[in-house]
Design an enzyme around this catalytic site. Structure first.
Site, PDB file in Angstrom:
ATOM      1  CG  PHE A 139       6.560  17.217  20.941  1.00 46.11           C
ATOM      2  CD1 PHE A 139       5.606  16.318  20.489  1.00 46.11           C
ATOM      3  CD2 PHE A 139       6.792  17.316  22.302  1.00 46.11           C
ATOM      4  CE1 PHE A 139       4.894  15.529  21.384  1.00 46.11           C
ATOM      5  CE2 PHE A 139       6.083  16.522  23.205  1.00 46.11           C
ATOM      6  CZ  PHE A 139       5.145  15.624  22.740  1.00 46.11           C
ATOM      7  CG  ASP A 209      12.915  15.703  20.245  1.00 45.57           C
ATOM      8  OD1 ASP A 209      12.907  14.452  20.197  1.00 45.57           O
ATOM      9  OD2 ASP A 209      12.208  16.366  21.028  1.00 45.57           O
ATOM     10  CE1 TYR A 234       6.675   8.820  25.248  1.00 41.51           C
ATOM     11  CE2 TYR A 234       8.334   9.120  26.952  1.00 41.51           C
ATOM     12  CZ  TYR A 234       7.403   9.651  26.079  1.00 41.51           C
ATOM     13  OH  TYR A 234       7.213  11.007  26.035  1.00 41.51           O
ATOM     14  CE  LYS A 235       6.811  10.027  21.752  1.00 40.79           C
ATOM     15  NZ  LYS A 235       7.249  11.401  21.551  1.00 40.79           N
ATOM     16  NE  ARG A 383       0.401  10.647  16.636  1.00 35.84           N
ATOM     17  CZ  ARG A 383       1.257  10.998  17.585  1.00 35.84           C
ATOM     18  NH1 ARG A 383       2.245  11.844  17.316  1.00 35.84           N
ATOM     19  NH2 ARG A 383       1.126  10.557  18.815  1.00 35.84           N
TER      20      ARG A 383
HETATM   21  C1  LIG Z   1       7.158  12.342  22.599  1.00 37.58           C
HETATM   22  C2  LIG Z   1       8.042  13.518  22.402  1.00 37.58           C
HETATM   23  C3  LIG Z   1       8.631  14.173  23.488  1.00 37.58           C
HETATM   24  C4  LIG Z   1       8.260  13.758  24.891  1.00 37.58           C
HETATM   25  O1  LIG Z   1       8.981  14.386  25.879  1.00 37.58           O
HETATM   26  P1  LIG Z   1       8.795  13.879  27.391  1.00 37.58           P
HETATM   27  O2  LIG Z   1       9.683  14.737  28.154  1.00 37.58           O
HETATM   28  O3  LIG Z   1       9.146  12.422  27.412  1.00 37.58           O
HETATM   29  O4  LIG Z   1       7.349  14.021  27.745  1.00 37.58           O
HETATM   30  C5  LIG Z   1       9.507  15.200  23.237  1.00 37.58           C
HETATM   31  N1  LIG Z   1       9.777  15.597  21.976  1.00 37.58           N
HETATM   32  C6  LIG Z   1       9.195  15.005  20.900  1.00 37.58           C
HETATM   33  C7  LIG Z   1       9.513  15.459  19.531  1.00 37.58           C
HETATM   34  C8  LIG Z   1       8.310  13.960  21.090  1.00 37.58           C
HETATM   35  O5  LIG Z   1       7.722  13.391  20.047  1.00 37.58           O
END
Ligand SMILES: *Cc1c(COP(=O)(O)O)cnc(C)c1O
Length: 424
Positions: A139, A209, A234-235, A383
């Site tokens: 990511f 992560d 938030y997911k 997706r």
């Molecule tokens: C959505 C996501 C993030 C988001 O990070 P934020 O700091 O909340 O913007 C980080 N890592 C992964 C793997 C994600 O899918």
């Protein structure tokens, strides 16, 4: 598994039907949970892996925080409503979902900030080891944060390698292996136990992560003996746009890990207002500044929805939904330009499914226009997320029917004339 309820034709080739999907919804042990959410009429929401929907409990919890705790309680609510204890209360709830002990998790800031804070703290602890290893195509924020960190700290080196070679980068100079458990594009899922053990074998620390895993895939950080983890709320946890993220630190590491950002909320006694920093006990020291209570309140409500939910049933339904989707695309959309970009073997994927299409952006815009909300990931990925708390099997059926129509009629082509959105 529930997909076996679809009609099987004599030769073993399975054909899915709308009535079989309806039967699967009737038999779904989790079906009542959909009522917990406010999903707009006529909307097929397949983006809960990016922003979970509003739950009634989150709405009520925020309302109470505004109307009672803030409006009436004012500053007293830090004590009387225990706002000050909220991050660890939420952490304890998330701990059950990731197979950790309640005192190993807290909630703060964003995933990006927590990743920086933990990785930097870990590098200090791991000296003289100087290497961070991660996956090419991880990511973006993970790559950017680790790259920035390696440029900030003298002698620290970031090594990125393609997924199939990333473990070959581990050696006795590796301080930290940082990986995303379920890949945000392909949904490919690592074997957490095996990969963590490989890091441990060379004496490196493992930081996962869990952004695309938590709330959809049962995890046991304890069994895998994971050192550190971060993740989004938030997911699949439905905490709300920009909801605060979580931090996990294994119990025996907590006293050895000094936060890189030593803020007053991580101090042992913030209201002594001392000139010098003394870290709090345990995971609490990884708090930085004042917690955002409105965001935390929404998250607290949304986590109540998970109370009493059997995570194995959740995973079973997630697998059944993604399997149904893949099989239906095969059945209904053959030759229409879609190429599966997610592992076909359910054991190796999370809860979303991606397809390549050369006009993926326009196709997704047209789907959204028609009430099927997924998202697009550059350069060419459609997706679709299948959050098992509220997605129905008939939603999968209807989404594929609409996608088929868009692709056969070419109606997506009208989207070429529209300016590209900022968020895809
Ligand atoms: C959505 C996501 C993030 C988001 O990070 P934020 O700091 O909340 O913007 C980080 N890592 C992964 C793997 C994600 O899918």
């Amino acid at each position: 598994m529930q997909t076996s309820e679809s009609t099987t034709i004599g030769n073993g080739f399975r054909t899915h039907t709308l009535s079989a999907c309806e039967a699967m919804d009737r038999d779904d042990p989790l079906r009542a949970l959909r009522e917990e959410f406010r999903i707009p009429e006529g909307c097929i929401y397949l983006d809960g892996n990016s922003l979970g929907p509003l739950s009634r409990r989150a709405h009520e919890r925020v309302r109470r925080t505004l109307e009672e705790e803030w409006a009436v309680g004012l500053i007293r609510s830090w004590n009387t409503s225990d706002w000050i204890g909220l991050p660890e209360r939420l952490g304890a709830r998330i701990a059950r979902l990731i197979g950790a002990a309640p005192e190993e998790v807290t909630v703060a800031d964003s995933t990006s900030v927590n990743l920086f804070n933990l990785a930097a703290a870990c590098l200090r602890m791991a000296a003289p080891r100087r290497k961070i290893v991660t996956e090419q195509g991880n990511f973006p924020t993970d790559l950017y944060v680790l790259d920035g960190l390696s440029k900030l700290l003298p002698g620290v080196e970031l090594r990125t390698a393609p997924r199939e070679h990333v473990l070959e980068e581990l050696d006795d100079d590796t301080a930290l292996l940082v990986l995303t458990h379920v890949h945000y594009k392909s949904a490919e899922m690592y074997d957490m136990d095996e990969v963590t053990a490989r890091a441990r074998q060379v004496g490196a620390r493992m930081l996962w992560d869990l952004s695309h895993s938590v709330g959809a895939v049962p995890l046991s950080l304890a069994r895998a003996q994971v050192d550190l983890a971060v993740g989004c709320t938030y997911k699949y946890l439905n905490g709300g746009p920009g909801a605060p993220a979580f931090v996990y630190i294994r119990g025996d590491l907590q006293e050895r890990l000094r936060p890189a950002i030593s803020g007053w909320m991580g101090h042992a006694a913030p209201f002594e207002l001392s000139d010098s920093y003394r870290p709090a006990q345990g995971v609490r020291r990884h708090r930085i500044g004042t917690p955002g209570i409105l965001g935390m309140a929404a998250l607290e409500g949304s986590l109540e929805v998970f109370d009493g939910v059997d995570l194995r049933l959740l995973r079973e339904k997630s697998v059944a939904l993604t399997t149904l989707f893949i099989e239906l695309i095969e059945q209904e959309c053959k030759g229409l330009g879609l190429e599966l970009a997610t592992p076909r073997d359910a054991a190796h994927r999370g809860s979303h499914v991606s397809y390549r299409h050369e006009s993926g952006y326009e196709v997704m815009q047209e789907l959204i226009e028609r009430g099927v909300i997924g998202d697009f990931r550059a350069p060419d990925l459609l997706r679709f997320g299948f959050a098992p708390l509220y997605t129905r099997y008939v939603d999968v059926w209807n989404a594929v029917a609409i996608l088929r129509e868009i692709l056969t009629t070419g109606s997506w082509q009208r989207m070429r004339a529209r300016p590209r959105q900022a968020v895809t």
